[in-house]
Design an enzyme around this catalytic site. Structure first.
Site, PDB file in Angstrom:
ATOM      1  CB  THR A 393      -0.959   0.013   1.210  1.00  8.12           C
ATOM      2  OG1 THR A 393      -1.700  -1.201   1.223  1.00  8.12           O
ATOM      3  CG2 THR A 393      -1.924   1.180   1.235  1.00  8.12           C
ATOM      4  CB  THR A 411      -3.764  -0.635  -1.259  1.00 10.99           C
ATOM      5  OG1 THR A 411      -3.073  -1.856  -1.013  1.00 10.99           O
ATOM      6  CG2 THR A 411      -5.256  -0.899  -1.175  1.00 10.99           C
TER       7      THR A 411
HETATM    8  N1  GLY Z   1      -5.330  -3.901   1.671  1.00 13.67           N
HETATM    9  C1  GLY Z   1      -4.955  -3.146   2.797  1.00 13.67           C
HETATM   10  C2  GLY Z   1      -6.099  -2.412   3.416  1.00 13.67           C
HETATM   11  O1  GLY Z   1      -6.954  -1.944   2.707  1.00 13.67           O
HETATM   12  O2  GLY Z   1      -6.166  -2.305   4.598  1.00 13.67           O
END
Ligand code: GLY
Length: 598
Positions: A393, A411
Site C-alpha cells: 500500500t 493499494t
Molecule cells: N489492503 C490493505 C487495506 O486496505 O487495509
C-alpha cells in the site's frame, strides 16, 4: 452516515457488555492512580488565512515531482493528487495501481467541507464464499491471494476521473501527463521493487500478460534497470482522453475481461461499467483541542482511532515513564482491534453500532477495564485471533497554496497484488478479495479472521485499514497516513500522539513503532523501538513483547521496520509549511515549494 445503535444481524450486545464485565473483574485491582487531565485547549492565535506555498509528501520522489509540476501549471491540490496517485501507480506497482483502489480524504478550502472518496474495490458476482473453498471445503489460499479470483473490481481509475472532474481545475489529461510520460520513458528500478518481484516471481510468471511486462529476454527486472511500461502508458492515455469509459468500457475493459477469463476468473462487462466512487462523510471528533477528520467504513481505521484516542484522552501520557505510556497505548490498541474484527464492514451492506463505538461513554467503559500496570490478557476480551497483515500500500499528503488538502492511501493489497496483468493493459490487478472474511472463522493467508460483517457479497467493498487523516488545531493543520496493512491504524495513532506532543512532521515520520492488535496477544515492535529496560518493564506488567532486533536486548536478531508515513503540516501561526517523509523508504520524498495562492 447512518448510525445504528444495535443491529439485528450481529449480536453486538454480547461484545459490548465485555467492558462492564472486565471492569468488575478488575475492581479488585489497586486504586487507579493515573492522573486525569481535562482535554487541552490551544489558545486562539493570529493565524494566516492561506499557506505560503504548497507541500507534497509521497512514497516516491517522481510522484512528488509530478504533483509539484501540476501545481506549477496552475492546478490545485486535487489536480496534484491525480498526478501523484497516477505516478505512484506507475512507479510503485508493488504497492498500488490502476488495478487497485484507495481512499481520498479531501478538504475544500473554499467551502470548508471535507469528504472522503471511497474508491475501494468491490466483489464481483462470481466471488461467492463457495468459490474460495477447495474440494475439502477448506479456504483455497492460492485463490484468495493469487490470480483472477483474488481481484476485486478496481476503483482507482474512477477516483482519478472524479478528482479531476469534480474537484480539480485542470483537464484530466493534463494531470495524467506526467504518469504517462514516466510509464513510456521508464524509471530506475529500486531495491524494494526488485526484491518484492523475487518474492512474488512464481505467481507473476504464471500469466503471459505479466511476463511480457516484467521479463526482458526471460530475465526479471533488477535494481537499476530502466523499467518501461508502454501498455500501461496506452491505458492511461485512454483514461486521459475518454475519462471513465476509457477504462471501464471499450478497449481497456475488453482486454481486462479477456485477461481475467483466460486466467480462469469471471468478471462481467456490467460489473466494470457499474463501478462508482462513493462520497463518504468522514468521521470527525475532538482530541486535546485537535479536530481529527478521518476515514469512515469501509475503512476500520477511523472507528479504531476514535476508540483509542477517547480511551487515552484523559491521561497525561507525557508525565508517565515510557513503559507505562506504552502499556496504556497498547491496552487502547488491544480493545479497538477487538471491535474492528467483529463489527466493521461495508456500510452499504451491514448495520454497525458506530454511534456506540465512537461514544465517550463506551471509551470510558473500556478505560475502566485497563489496569494501570498489568496487561489485560486478550482472552478476557472474547473473540478470535487476527494476526498481522503484510505491509504494502502507499500514502501521500498534499496541502496547496489555497489551503486545500488531500490525504490519500491507495493499494493493490499485498506485494504486487494478484500478480495478474491482463495482456495488453499493463494493469496489475489487486488481490483485495483477501481483505474479506472469505470463510468466516477461518484465517486467511495472513491469519486474519473475520465474520459476518465482512463476508464477501456481490458489489460489497472489503474492510480496509487505510486511514488517511487530517488534524486541525487553531494554529496547525496536518495531513498524515501510511501503508502497513493492519498496522496502518496504530502508526496513525502514534503519529497523532506525536503531533499532540509537539513533534515536527519529520520527527513524526521517523517515530519508532509498536503495535498490538488484540490477538495474537503480543506487542510487536520495530527493531530498536524499545530499550531493554522498557521491554523488561512491559514484560513485568504481563505483556508478551516481540522484539525483532538486537539479541542482547532480548530480540530475535532480525531487523524489521514497517510503514512509510508521509505527512505534511501548515503552521498557520508561524506561517510555515513542512513535510515529513518516512526515513524507512529511501525513494520517498517530501518537498515544500513557494507558490502564490492560485
Ligand atoms: N489492503 C490493505 C487495506 O486496505 O487495509
Amino acid at each position: 452516515m447512518t448510525l445504528h445503535l444495535f443491529s439485528s444481524r450481529i449480536n453486538h450486545r454480547r461484545f459490548l457488555v465485555v467492558p462492564a464485565l472486565l471492569a468488575l473483574l478488575l475492581s479488585l485491582a489497586p486504586e487507579f492512580a493515573l492522573a486525569l487531565a481535562p482535554p487541552a485547549r490551544t489558545e486562539a492565535a493570529t493565524v494566516a488565512a492561506t499557506p505560503p506555498g504548497a507541500v507534497i509528501s509521497s512514497g516516491h520522489r517522481l510522484a512528488t515531482e509530478a504533483g509539484l509540476q501540476i501545481l506549477a501549471e496552475g492546478g490545485n491540490a486535487f489536480d496534484a493528487a491525480v498526478a501523484v496517485s497516477s505516478t505512484l501507480s506507475v512507479v510503485e506497482p508493488i504497492s498500488s495501481g490502476l488495478g487497485g483502489g484507495g481512499f481520498f480524504l479531501l478538504h475544500d478550502a473554499r467551502t470548508g467541507k471535507d469528504v472522503m472518496l471511497d474508491a475501494r474495490e468491490y466483489a464481483p458476482e462470481s466471488a461467492t464464499p463457495a468459490a474460495f473453498l477447495d474440494k475439502n471445503g477448506e479456504l483455497d489460499r492460492d485463490r484468495s491471494v493469487n490470480g483472477p479470483w483474488s481481484a476485486g473490481i478496481p476503483g482507482l481509475p474512477a477516483a482519478l476521473v472524479e478528482l479531476a472532474g469534480k474537484h480539480g481545475r485542470l483537464p484530466l489529461a493534463q494531470s495524467l501527463a506526467p504518469s504517462i510520460r514516466i510509464a513510456r520513458d521508464g524509471f530506475p528500478v529500486y531495491a524494494r521493487m526488485a526484491k518484492g518481484y523475487q518474492s512474488r516471481r512464481e505467481v507473476m510468471e504464471r500469466y503471459p500478460g505479466t511476463r511480457a511486462v516484467y521479463l526482458r529476454n526471460g530475465k526479471p527486472i533488477a535494481e537499476g534497470d530502466i523499467f518501461r511500461q508502454p501498455e500501461l502508458a496506452h491505458t492511461l492515455e485512454l483514461l486521459a482522453s475518454k475519462g471513465f469509459d476509457g477504462f471501464y468500457r471499450g478497449e481497456t475493459a475488453r482486454k481486462l475481461l479477456k485477461g481475467v477469463k483466460q486466467a480462469g476468473g469471471r468478471w462481467t462487462a456490467e460489473e466494470l461499467a457499474g463501478y462508482r466512487v462513493k462520497q463518504r462523510t468522514p468521521l470527525s471528533f475532538d482530541y486535546h483541542g485537535w479536530k481529527i477528520t478521518t476515514a469512515p467504513p469501509p475503512s476500520s481505521g477511523g472507528i479504531a482511532l476514535v476508540e483509542m484516542l477517547q480511551i487515552l484522552e484523559p491521561w497525561k501520557l507525557e508525565e508517565l515513564d515510557e513503559a507505562h505510556r506504552i502499556h496504556l497505548v497498547v491496552e487502547a490498541m488491544r480493545r479497538a482491534y477487538r471491535d474492528r474484527t467483529f463489527f466493521l464492514g461495508d456500510p452499504d451492506f451491514v448495520d454497525m453500532p458506530l454511534a456506540v463505538l465512537a461514544s465517550r461513554d463506551y471509551a470510558q467503559g473500556l478505560r475502566a477495564t485497563i489496569h494501570p500496570d498489568k496487561a489485560t490478557p486478550s482472552d478476557l476480551l472474547s473473540g478470535k485471533p487476527t494476526p498481522l497483515e503484510d505491509d504494502e500500500t502507499t500514502h501521500f499528503s498534499i496541502i496547496d497554496a489555497q489551503g486545500n488538502r488531500v490525504g490519500a492511501t491507495q493499494t493493490v493489497n499485498l506485494l504486487y497484488g494478484s500478480g495478474l496483468i491482463p495482456a495488453g493493459t499493463g494493469v496489475l490487478l489487486n488481490n483485495e478479495m483477501d481483505d474479506f472474511a472469505l470463510k468466516p472463522g477461518t484465517p486467511n493467508a495472513f491469519g486474519v479472521m473475520g465474520y459476518e460483517a465482512n463476508a464477501p457479497k456481490a458489489g460489497k467493498r472489503m474492510l480496509s485499514s487505510m486511514t488517511p487523516t487530517f488534524m486541525e488545531s487553531p494554529d496547525r493543520v496536518v495531513v498524515l497516513g501510511t501503508p502497513g496493512g493492519s498496522r496502518i491504524i496504530t502508526m496513525v495513532l502514534l503519529g497523532i500522539l506525536g503531533y499532540d506532543a509537539g513533534l515536527s512532521p519529520q520527527q513524526v515520520s521517523a517515530l519508532p513503532r509498536y503495535h498490538h492488535q488484540w490477538l495474537p496477544d503480543v506487542i510487536s515492535a520495530e527493531s530498536g523501538a524499545f530499550s531493554t529496560q522498557v521491554a523488561d518493564a512491559l514484560k513485568a506488567m504481563g505483556h508478551e513483547v516481540d522484539l525483532p532486533g538486537d539479541t542482547a536486548a532480548g530480540g530475535r536478531g532480525s531487523s524489521h521496520v514497517w510503514g512509510s508515513l508521509q505527512t505534511v503540516m501548515w503552521d498557520r501561526k508561524a506561517g510555515t509549511l513542512s513535510g515529513g517523509s518516512d526515513p524507512r523508504n529511501p525513494v520517498a520524498e517530501a518537498r515544500v515549494v513557494e507558490q502564490a495562492s492560485p
